[in-house]
Design an enzyme around this catalytic site. Structure first.
Site, PDB file in Angstrom:
ATOM      1  N   ASP A  15       0.844  -1.198   0.000  1.00  0.00           N
ATOM      2  CA  ASP A  15       0.000   0.000   0.000  1.00  0.00           C
ATOM      3  C   ASP A  15       0.881   1.252   0.000  1.00  0.00           C
ATOM      4  O   ASP A  15       0.560   2.256  -0.652  1.00  0.00           O
ATOM      5  CB  ASP A  15      -0.906   0.000   1.237  1.00  0.00           C
ATOM      6  CG  ASP A  15      -2.203   0.753   1.032  1.00  0.00           C
ATOM      7  OD1 ASP A  15      -2.282   1.565   0.095  1.00  0.00           O
ATOM      8  OD2 ASP A  15      -3.143   0.542   1.826  1.00  0.00           O
ATOM      9  N   HIS A 215      -6.353   4.724   6.825  1.00  0.00           N
ATOM     10  CA  HIS A 215      -5.431   5.732   6.300  1.00  0.00           C
ATOM     11  C   HIS A 215      -5.557   6.952   7.206  1.00  0.00           C
ATOM     12  O   HIS A 215      -6.589   7.157   7.841  1.00  0.00           O
ATOM     13  CB  HIS A 215      -5.746   6.031   4.830  1.00  0.00           C
ATOM     14  CG  HIS A 215      -5.304   4.921   3.917  1.00  0.00           C
ATOM     15  ND1 HIS A 215      -4.160   4.993   3.172  1.00  0.00           N
ATOM     16  CD2 HIS A 215      -5.835   3.699   3.660  1.00  0.00           C
ATOM     17  CE1 HIS A 215      -4.010   3.874   2.472  1.00  0.00           C
ATOM     18  NE2 HIS A 215      -5.019   3.056   2.750  1.00  0.00           N
ATOM     19  N   CYS A 246       0.355  10.912  -1.749  1.00  0.00           N
ATOM     20  CA  CYS A 246       0.939  11.678  -2.828  1.00  0.00           C
ATOM     21  C   CYS A 246       0.643  13.132  -2.526  1.00  0.00           C
ATOM     22  O   CYS A 246      -0.478  13.487  -2.181  1.00  0.00           O
ATOM     23  CB  CYS A 246       0.272  11.249  -4.135  1.00  0.00           C
ATOM     24  SG  CYS A 246       0.460  12.422  -5.454  1.00  0.00           S
TER      25      CYS A 246
END
Ligand code: HMG
Ligand code: MG
Length: 305
Positions: A15, A215, A246
């Protein structure tokens, strides 16, 4: 109460690295897995056998697996599980060629993400997984089911718990032995975790078959994990150094950092078998490879960077 022991399902190599802009050399990936094992992690998701154009970062799965079987590396991985992601039968065939003992299929609670991630509707993706799960089990391979967008979806907003339970049950009924509940974009808060686990319990799915996968976009991953642990979950997904994410994508950052998790569990007296110092060292090394500091608060506190 809290469990005496938690099994950490380390997802950094998969991941974490699937989201890196730069493609990490395959030798570095193998070394990363080896070092994670050295820090005490016993379940390390290694890579994905997905379409190489969909995830170019993991297109080297065929090269990575033999490196992990290199005798020098393998010694360190003797009692380590190395699950891999497989979306379809083509992916399973590729994984079986490399002798994997554990695979994971990955579904979505929402139609929007099923389309975006798998090019399928929810029902079509369940139909795609059914022969994968059946054939894996026939081959003696254990199967985890991931379920994404369990709390919120970037296109659809909040996701009703009943919808999550319906798709999650379908994955378990298909033969997945463990279901990992994903907060893919990191928007959940602890009250939602409590509600979802209660809905699963009402539907006959106990926490013994559930894992959590948070997350950390909004900094809630640890609080959400603690809520899940209090409700009986004992398998927690995390990514060393909080890898992933990102800078250009607002809606998806890295997973809960494994160090943040271990710091909390050490403090609570919950066993993990992981050495926090060793693990922070691994993440500092990996941050050097990636050329930027780890986003984990614990890694920064321990390593001073
Ligand atoms: P598609 O384009 O619909 O594929 O993609 P298709 O079934 O139509 O096949 C088209 C071509 O691709 C065929 O080749 C297949 O053989 C080939 P052709 O006959 O045209 O020459 N192909 C493959 N090649 C290699 N390996 C394969 C494979 N499959 C087909 N496995 C597909 C459908 C599922 C393949 C695609 O959508 C895909 O690969 N998706 C993967 C996306 C992904 O990896 N996302 C990240 C993981 S999920 C995640 O991160 C969430 C999670 O962390 C939990 C959470 O946070 O919520 C798990
Ligand atoms: Mg994820």
């Amino acid at each position: 109460g809290l469990p005496a022991r938690v099994r950490i399902h380390e997802v950094g190599p998969r991941d974490g690295l699937q989201n890196e802009k730069a493609i990490v050399p395959v030798e570095v990936k193998a070394e990363f897995v080896r070092r994670l094992a050295g820090a005490g992690l016993r379940t390390i998701e290694a890579t994905s056998f997905v379409h190489p154009k969909w995830v170019p970062q993991l297109a080297d799965a065929e090269q990575l697996m033999p490196l992990l079987r290199d005798p020098r590396v393998q010694q360190d991985l003797a009692d380590v599980e190395l699950p891999v992601l497989v979306p379809n039968e083509r992916g399973l065939d590729r994984a079986l060629e490399h002798g994997v003992g554990r695979v994971a299929v990955f579904g979505s609670a929402t139609e929007s993400f099923a389309r975006a991630n798998l090019n399928r509707t929810v029902e079509e993706s369940l139909a795609m997984f059914a022969p994968v799960v059946a054939r894996a089990r026939e081959a003696g391979v254990r199967v985890r089911g991931y379920l994404s967008m369990c709390f919120g979806d970037p296109w659809e907003g909040p996701v009703p718990a009943a919808q999550v339970v319906r798709v999650g049950k379908a994955l378990l009924d298909a033969g997945c032995e463990e279901l990992s509940l994903g907060d893919t974009i990191g928007v959940a808060t602890a009250g939602q975790v409590a509600v979802l686990l209660r809905e699963f319990a009402d539907a006959g799915v106990g926490t013994d078959r559930l894992a959590v996968h948070f997350h950390d976009t909004y900094g809630q991953a640890l609080a959400n994990t603690l809520e899940a642990l209090r409700r009986g979950v004992t398998v927690v997904d995390a990514s060393a150094g909080g890898l992933g994410g990102c800078p250009y994508a607002r809606s998806a950052t890295g997973n809960l950092a494994t160090e943040d998790l271990v710091w909390m569990l050490d403090g609570l007296g919950v066993e993990t078998g992981v050495s926090l110092d060793a693990l922070a060292g691994v993440s500092a090394w990996m941050a050097g490879q990636l050329g930027r500091p780890s986003p984990s608060r614990v890694v920064r506190a321990l390593r001073g960077s």
